[in-house]
Design an enzyme around this catalytic site. Structure first.
Site, PDB file in Angstrom:
ATOM      1  N   GLU A   1      25.795   0.642 -16.939  1.00 47.95           N
ATOM      2  CA  GLU A   1      26.565   1.697 -17.610  1.00 47.95           C
ATOM      3  C   GLU A   1      25.710   2.894 -18.018  1.00 47.95           C
ATOM      4  O   GLU A   1      25.909   3.499 -19.071  1.00 47.95           O
ATOM      5  CB  GLU A   1      27.298   1.152 -18.850  1.00 47.95           C
ATOM      6  CG  GLU A   1      27.984  -0.185 -18.669  1.00 47.95           C
ATOM      7  CD  GLU A   1      29.131  -0.166 -17.673  1.00 47.95           C
ATOM      8  OE1 GLU A   1      29.195   0.769 -16.859  1.00 47.95           O
ATOM      9  OE2 GLU A   1      29.953  -1.088 -17.697  1.00 47.95           O
ATOM     10  N   GLY A   2      24.758   3.248 -17.169  1.00 51.75           N
ATOM     11  CA  GLY A   2      23.810   4.302 -17.510  1.00 51.75           C
ATOM     12  C   GLY A   2      22.614   3.693 -18.203  1.00 51.75           C
ATOM     13  O   GLY A   2      22.773   2.940 -19.172  1.00 51.75           O
TER      14      GLY A   2
END
Length: 606
Positions: A417-418
């Site tokens: 997620e990043g």
């Protein structure tokens, strides 16, 4: 504790949701913070159902899942669907439960104990299903959502490419309209559920520069897959490359609008970041329970190792950090529900599609919180897993004991997620953007903090009570504002090139939120059965946070002094709290031993 709605007092359930990022400049009353002890009976039922599903269906077949058994994964998804676990956030008119973010939170937390299946589950219910919930047309929702809610269909999300990891908008996949079909070409990498998913949300550039999203079904001509990736952890989840070679997708499978794919990508990733932190809280609670149990059973030198000071230090610290993370995710979940409730009410006359978009816009208001909660969630879980393994000693390194797999599995969360590096940058960038847009008066608060920089002794003579911790947290928030303001003034537009400085500011922001959440929860639980444990854990985390913040702020101000004026002293905000943290960790450990696990594990309602 009074009757509640969604974890808040009944008379506050319709209170205006706080603006994202505003916690830095506003005082919050304990009664307006959602705490897990005040969840409704219905929400507790969601959590029990999910926990029983994991214990009954997933844990007995964990070894088979590690061998990447696609059929077993699909069977478990169907079983989860039959229990309603996949339907929590799907609208009722499409076979779902249409429930709250708090309901999703308790389910996500419980699924954390399911190992690799947790990745399969969350990739489906979160980034896999929510793009359709928020951006699908009525026809698309009717076609796909019932199957996704039941588990008959499994979803995947295709954003990352070999050449564009965290830089999503640099995607090279292309989409060209050819009559009644879109023709897609490109390669997507690290796609969870790719081995057996039926429905893929795929991002590609239309006309070379219009970032857009498409619904691609398995079996589409031109859609193929690479081999399973050989991973360090989460071995029981499918991770494959997705290849599109002149894949022809019906024109009606455009998701959202051409050129607006970034709204889908970033909006859904934000929710994914929050859910990752929720799962981290659930995983950390489990690890605290395992570590303390082993420590009380394992004897060395004639005594249980639980009696050793350095083991108590580990167990107590693990408990405090887990408590602070849990406090933060439930606080944020309650605020998200309040924001969603307001958005739905404002868009009620505009129809379900407008309501869905308004809901996601309301959620996106918390982009600052989503970024730092993901960072702290993943790093707390990693630290707790590491300490739990150390408590187990050599046995923790053995695959015959439960810590080894959890230790390997937890590491991916700092990349999912990043990356945490990207999310630290996003925390500061989004906070400053909100200030420039007038959403949060960061400038005014920062100036006030700098102006009010006289010595503020915390009053150690008052003892280590919650009021003392509250004053320490107030100083931490003021320090965060002052450092943020000084950094912004020193470097102005060049701040984005000062990544090390931005990372320290981001950590100050996150520490302030977690420490305040921990203290507010303890204040709300004062006089309740769980109040004593909350008091100890909250004070321990808050005072630890002040000590860590002092180091972060000092480094940040030294750097800002090289780029401009830095007439701020850290000691003005983060005075020595005078507390014996070793004693607090010992007390936290004893509470954990007495509870035979995480000391605030939810039982009856407070």
């Amino acid at each position: 504790m009074s009757e509640t709605v969604g974890g808040r007092p009944a008379d506050a359930s319709h209170a205006h949701a706080p603006v994202g990022g505003s916690f830095l400049v506003e005082d919050v009353a304990p009664e307006n913070v959602t705490v897990p002890e005040a969840l409704s009976d219905e929400l507790r039922m969601f959590g029990r159902t999910a926990a029983e599903f994991v214990a009954r269906e997933v844990q007995p077949v964990a070894e088979r899942l590690e061998g990447l058994d696609y059929e077993l994964s699909r069977q478990l998804m169907l079983a989860a669907g039959a229990q309603g676990l996949l339907a929590v956030e799907v609208p009722e008119e499409h076979g779902g439960l249409g429930s709250s973010k708090l309901a999703s939170t308790v389910v996500t937390e419980a699924l954390a104990a399911s190992g690799s299946f947790n990745v399969t589950f969350n990739a489906h219910v979160g980034i896999g299903t929510l793009p359709l919930v928020y951006f699908g047309t009525p026809e698309q929702k009717a076609r796909y959502l019932p199957g996704l809610a039941s588990g008959e269909l499994v979803a995947a999300y295709c954003l990352t490419e070999p050449g564009s990891g965290s830089d999503s908008l640099a995607a090279e996949a292309r989409a060209v309209l050819d009559g009644e079909h879109w023709v897609l070409n490109g390669t997507k990498m690290w796609i969870s559920n790719a081995g057996f998913a039926d429905v893929f949300t795929v991002f590609a550039q239309v006309d070379g520069d219009k970032f857009s999203a498409f619904i691609v079904e398995r079996g589409t001509t031109g859609l193929s897959f690479g081999p399973e990736e050989r991973k360090m952890g989460i071995k029981g989840s499918s991770t494959r490359m997705v290849v599109l070679e002149n894949a022809r997708v019906p024109r009606g499978n455009l998701l959202g609008e051409v050129g607006k794919g970034h709204h889908i990508a970033f909006g859904i990733l934000n929710i994914g970041r929050f859910k990752l932190a929720v799962g981290a809280a659930g995983g950390a609670k489990r690890l605290v329970g395992l570590a303390q149990g082993y420590a009380r059973e394992r004897r060395q030198f004639g005594s249980p190792i639980a009696e050793f000071g350095l083991i108590k230090e580990k167990v107590g610290g693990m408990g405090a950090h887990t408590y602070a993370l849990e406090s933060a995710v439930y606080r944020l979940a309650g605020d998200l529900d309040a924001a969603v409730e307001g958005a739905r009410a404002r868009a009620a006359a505009a129809g379900s599609e407008a309501q869905a978009r308004a809901e996601l816009e309301a959620l996106s208001d918390y982009s600052v919180e989503f970024s730092f909660i993901k960072v702290f969630g993943s790093e707390i879980l990693d630290a707790v897993a590491d300490e739990a393994l150390q408590v187990y000693g050599g046995y923790g390194f053995s695959a015959d004991y439960p810590i080894e797999a959890t230790y390997r599995d937890s590491r991916i969360n700092r990349i999912f997620e990043g990356t945490n590096e990207i999310n630290r940058m996003l925390t500061v960038e989004q906070l400053l953007k909100r200030a420039l847009r007038g959403r949060v008066d960061l400038q005014g608060a920062a100036k006030a903090a700098v102006a009010d920089a006289g010595p503020k002794p915390l009053g150690a003579e008052a003892g280590g009570d919650l009021a003392h911790a509250r004053r320490a947290v107030a100083g931490l928030k003021s320090a965060t504002l002052a450092v943020t303001g000084v950094a912004a003034m020193a470097f102005e537009r060049g701040l984005e090139d000062e990544q090390e400085l931005m990372a320290r500011v981001a950590d100050l922001v996150g520490l302030a939120y977690l420490a305040e959440s921990a203290v507010l929860r303890a204040e709300r639980l004062r006089g309740e059965p769980q109040g004593g444990a909350a008091d100890v854990l909250a004070r321990l985390f808050a005072f630890e946070a002040v000590d860590r913040a002092r180091s972060l702020a000092t480094e940040a101000l030294r750097r800002a002094g090289h780029g401009g004026p830095a007439a701020v002293s850290v000691d003005a905000y983060l005075a020595d709290h005078g507390q014996d943290l070793i004693a607090l960790r010992r007390a936290a450990a004893e509470l954990t031993y007495e509870a035979d696990g995480y000391p605030l594990a939810r039982g009856r309602r407070a």
